[in-house]
Scaffold this active site. Structure first.
Site, mmCIF file in Angstrom:
data_model
loop_
_atom_site.group_PDB
_atom_site.id
_atom_site.type_symbol
_atom_site.label_atom_id
_atom_site.label_comp_id
_atom_site.label_asym_id
_atom_site.label_seq_id
_atom_site.Cartn_x
_atom_site.Cartn_y
_atom_site.Cartn_z
ATOM 1 N N ASP A 88 0.847 -1.197 0.000
ATOM 2 C CA ASP A 88 0.000 0.000 0.000
ATOM 3 C C ASP A 88 0.878 1.241 0.000
ATOM 4 O OD1 ASP A 88 0.795 -0.667 2.700
ATOM 5 O OD2 ASP A 88 -0.554 0.928 3.374
ATOM 6 N N GLU A 150 0.118 -0.640 5.868
ATOM 7 C CA GLU A 150 1.142 -0.018 6.701
ATOM 8 C C GLU A 150 0.986 1.495 6.739
ATOM 9 O OE1 GLU A 150 4.801 1.872 7.976
ATOM 10 O OE2 GLU A 150 3.898 2.039 5.989
#
Length: 445
Positions: A88, A150
């Protein structure tokens, strides 16, 4: 060693092409409208790992973003190494501020620009390059764990580690999500600050008042909020909250001209705080106001504002307790309200700091691998930012040795516009990791 270095070089063109394909996927989990892209990104990572010889591949989720776990078993007697990265990325902000489209990988002057080129799809690329260099002959067991949230604070990581502990168990954990001292000098990250944040709301009225009729008698909430926020620092810029932990960082020279070059501080603006730069960056707390909710200028009227809010972010020095620090910050805000203003503090995210005792055979092997790949010794550094999941890994696998590495450098501008990856650093980071895996496979056991 030379054969392995050549193997890494030979796979880099395909790895770069795969990295560029990943960058084109807008995997912003923080944006609900693009969560399908995060799932597409996880699928792409799974396919790349399948092509790299992994047969045990699972996409898992514990109520959050999809993460990928892939495993190749260890040869008899060899350790297992967990390679971590995340797929991500941060939101891109205003695309018009980028020199090239944020999700179109573009090379300029030896750097690859685009959101996620460095943070942290380059971590995935580093792992792929090291794995491909060995082909079918990995000297250690390898588990690749690529997380999907994250950049949103890893809210379900604890659940993932608990639910898949057996799959993720390893002797050594390599976390490729940090930076390097420069494009020519590598770093081994040995400490990270923790994080705690909150939203503070200040109220002085139950409704707005005409500022001409009541200004000078009745306090407005925004002025009260500004005074409250100003109390968080002394006149030198040191954090003024009582009860926060402070430590001492390694004695590493950080010249003032480097700070100006790397940060873009405007002419005439001075640094804040006291003590060495590394102490202030790595071993002391920091408090930043990162957002304010109030009447925008375009909609302003001659009105005393009844309430206003701010988001306050605090970095916690290694050795401190993030929750205790948040409690201290809350007390400070509640006790320093000017003019009797009502203060309401809403707690936000908390992530613990972490310090690594980087000694022993595994760390010796890592430093040797860095030296062989980069031609210079690595610097043990702290990081002012926070990677709270490292403490979670340490708690979940207390016997594992944790190595925090990365592909970023001071010019990367992670989280900002024009994020970029130095392609030479990618090669050296991948070479370091391949040499490390070879060394770990050869350790006495």
């Amino acid at each position: 060693m030379s054969d392995l270095v050549d193997q890494v070089k030979s796979v880099l063109p395909s790895v770069r092409a795969d990295l560029e394909d990943l960058v084109r996927i807008e995997s912003v989990w923080a944006d609900p409208d693009r969560r399908a892209e995060v799932h597409r990104s996880a699928e792409a990572v799974s396919k790349l790992l399948a092509q790299a010889g992994f047969h045990d591949i699972r996409t898992v989720s514990e109520g959050g973003a999809p993460a990928v776990i892939a495993r190749r078993p260890a040869p008899a007697g060899a350790p297992t190494v967990l390679l971590y990265a995340h797929h991500d990325v941060q939101p891109e902000g205003d695309p018009s501020q980028w020199a090239s489209p944020p999700f179109t990988p573009t090379e300029r002057d030896g750097r690859l620009y685009g959101r996620g080129t460095a943070d942290d799809k380059a971590g995935i690329a580093t792992h792929l390059a090291a794995i491909r260099a060995f082909g079918d002959d990995l000297p250690v067991g390898v588990t690749v764990f690529v997380e999907g949230e994250e950049e949103s604070g890893s809210p379900t990581l604890s659940a993932l580690l608990a639910a898949h502990r057996d799959l993720l168990a390893a002797d050594v954990i390599v976390i490729a999500d940090s930076d390097n001292w420069s494009t020519t000098t590598p770093s081994l990250t040995v400490s990270l600050r923790g994080l705690a944040d909150c939203v503070v709301e200040v109220a002085t009225l139950d409704h707005g008042l005409h500022s001409g009729m009541w200004g000078g008698v009745v306090p407005d909430a925004l002025s009260a909020l500004v005074r409250l926020l100003a109390s968080l620092h002394d006149d030198d810029g040191n954090v003024a909250v009582v009860g926060l932990h402070q430590g001492t960082a390694a004695d590493v020279d950080y010249p003032a001209d480097h700070i100006r070059k790397e940060t873009g501080i405007l002419d005439g603006v001075t640094e804040i705080g006291s003590g060495s730069v590394t102490d202030r960056l790595w071993a002391k707390p920091a408090i930043t106001v990162i957002g304010i909710d109030t009447t925008p200028i375009a909609k302003a009227s001659n009105t005393l504002i009844p309430s206003a809010r701010a988001k306050v972010s605090m970095r916690v020095a290694p050795g401190g307790d993030a929750r205790a620090h948040l409690a201290a910050l809350t007390r400070h805000l509640e006790e320093h309200a000017p003019w009797g203003a009502r203060v309401t503090v809403t707690a936000g995210d908390v992530g613990e700091p972490y310090a690594i005792a980087a000694n022993g055979p595994v760390y010796d092997a890592a430093r040797t691998a860095f030296r062989q790949a980069w031609g210079v010794d690595p610097i043990d550094t702290g990081v002012g930012g926070s990677i709270p999941f490292i403490a979670e890994f340490a708690n979940a696998f207390p016997d594992a040795k944790i190595l925090v590495t990365g592909v970023e450098d001071p010019a990367t501008q992670a989280h900002s516009v024009d994020e970029s990856l130095d392609l030479g650093v990618l090669e050296r980071a991948a070479t370091s990791e391949a040499l490390l895996l070879a060394a770990l496979g050869a350790l006495d056991r």
